[in-house]
Design a protein around this motif. Structure first.
Motif, PDB file in Angstrom:
ATOM      1  N   LYS A 137      -5.018   2.695  -3.281  1.00  0.00           N
ATOM      2  CA  LYS A 137      -3.952   3.099  -2.316  1.00  0.00           C
ATOM      3  C   LYS A 137      -3.086   2.225  -2.406  1.00  0.00           C
ATOM      4  O   LYS A 137      -2.350   1.929  -1.323  1.00  0.00           O
ATOM      5  CB  LYS A 137      -4.613   2.176  -1.082  1.00  0.00           C
ATOM      6  N   THR A 157       1.485   4.964   0.903  1.00  0.00           N
ATOM      7  CA  THR A 157       1.208   6.191   2.302  1.00  0.00           C
ATOM      8  C   THR A 157       0.078   6.986   1.554  1.00  0.00           C
ATOM      9  O   THR A 157       0.063   7.460   0.567  1.00  0.00           O
ATOM     10  CB  THR A 157       2.315   6.312   2.996  1.00  0.00           C
ATOM     11  N   GLU A 158      -0.765   7.646   2.727  1.00  0.00           N
ATOM     12  CA  GLU A 158      -1.569   8.869   2.278  1.00  0.00           C
ATOM     13  C   GLU A 158      -0.469  10.015   1.793  1.00  0.00           C
ATOM     14  O   GLU A 158      -1.298  10.564   0.892  1.00  0.00           O
ATOM     15  CB  GLU A 158      -2.652   9.303   3.577  1.00  0.00           C
ATOM     16  N   GLU A 159       0.833   9.694   1.779  1.00  0.00           N
ATOM     17  CA  GLU A 159       1.357  11.147   2.362  1.00  0.00           C
ATOM     18  C   GLU A 159       1.697  11.017   0.158  1.00  0.00           C
ATOM     19  O   GLU A 159       2.024  11.951  -0.916  1.00  0.00           O
ATOM     20  CB  GLU A 159       2.502  11.234   2.621  1.00  0.00           C
ATOM     21  N   SER A 208       0.957  -1.425   0.290  1.00  0.00           N
ATOM     22  CA  SER A 208      -0.536   0.019  -0.199  1.00  0.00           C
ATOM     23  C   SER A 208       1.278   1.406  -0.085  1.00  0.00           C
ATOM     24  O   SER A 208       1.634   1.042   1.051  1.00  0.00           O
ATOM     25  CB  SER A 208      -1.128   0.050   1.360  1.00  0.00           C
ATOM     26  N   ILE A 214      -0.244   8.890  -1.713  1.00  0.00           N
ATOM     27  CA  ILE A 214      -1.281   9.057  -2.726  1.00  0.00           C
ATOM     28  C   ILE A 214      -1.240  10.830  -2.758  1.00  0.00           C
ATOM     29  O   ILE A 214      -1.905  10.919  -3.461  1.00  0.00           O
ATOM     30  CB  ILE A 214      -2.536   8.380  -1.909  1.00  0.00           C
ATOM     31  N   ASP A 215      -1.787  11.307  -1.727  1.00  0.00           N
ATOM     32  CA  ASP A 215      -1.322  13.270  -1.875  1.00  0.00           C
ATOM     33  C   ASP A 215      -0.412  14.273  -2.767  1.00  0.00           C
ATOM     34  O   ASP A 215      -0.863  14.437  -3.197  1.00  0.00           O
ATOM     35  CB  ASP A 215      -1.689  14.140  -0.449  1.00  0.00           C
TER      36      ASP A 215
END
Length: 120
Positions: free
Chosen positions: A77, A35-37, A33, A39-40
């Motif tokens: 994701k 990370t949110e960082e 997966s 993806i952003d």
């Protein structure tokens, strides 16, 4: 028909190469997966490349580009999936864009139609 190019975490590349399993990509749980960082950051970068956010659903975030040579993109994701038209110019533009996105060292480009992982 279309031409697909994928961008995964460098950790997915390492895991796939260690697995030596032809069906590695058939099982989503094999993919590491993002990370949110990450993806952003990818979302922001797509927007800078003039991709337009079209929709967001359970599959991920869908993008189109006004220049059809840049194809479409789906950010999930687990990775970034580019979809090019079968024209030489579209395959080139999408391939170059995906390659440019690997410049941080966090991501690896995978082209299932052309020998797999891009090597530098």
């Amino acid at each position: 028909m279309s031409y697909n190019i994928q961008l995964f975490s460098i950790k997915t590349k390492e895991k796939e190469q260690a697995a030596d399993d032809d069906s590695f990509f058939d099982r989503e749980e094999n993919l590491v997966s993002l990370t949110e960082e990450q993806i952003d950051g990818l979302k922001e970068r797509l927007l800078k490349y003039k991709y337009e956010l079209v929709s967001e659903d359970d599959a991920g975030i869908h993008f189109n580009h006004s220049d059809e040579d840049f194809g479409r993109a789906l950010l999930t994701k687990k990775g970034l999936y580019f979809n090019a038209n079968l024209s030489e110019s579209s395959i080139f533009e999408v391939g170059m864009t995906a390659s440019e996105f690997t410049d941080t060292g966090e991501f690896a480009k995978y082209d299932p139609q052309n020998e797999g992982w891009e090597e530098f």
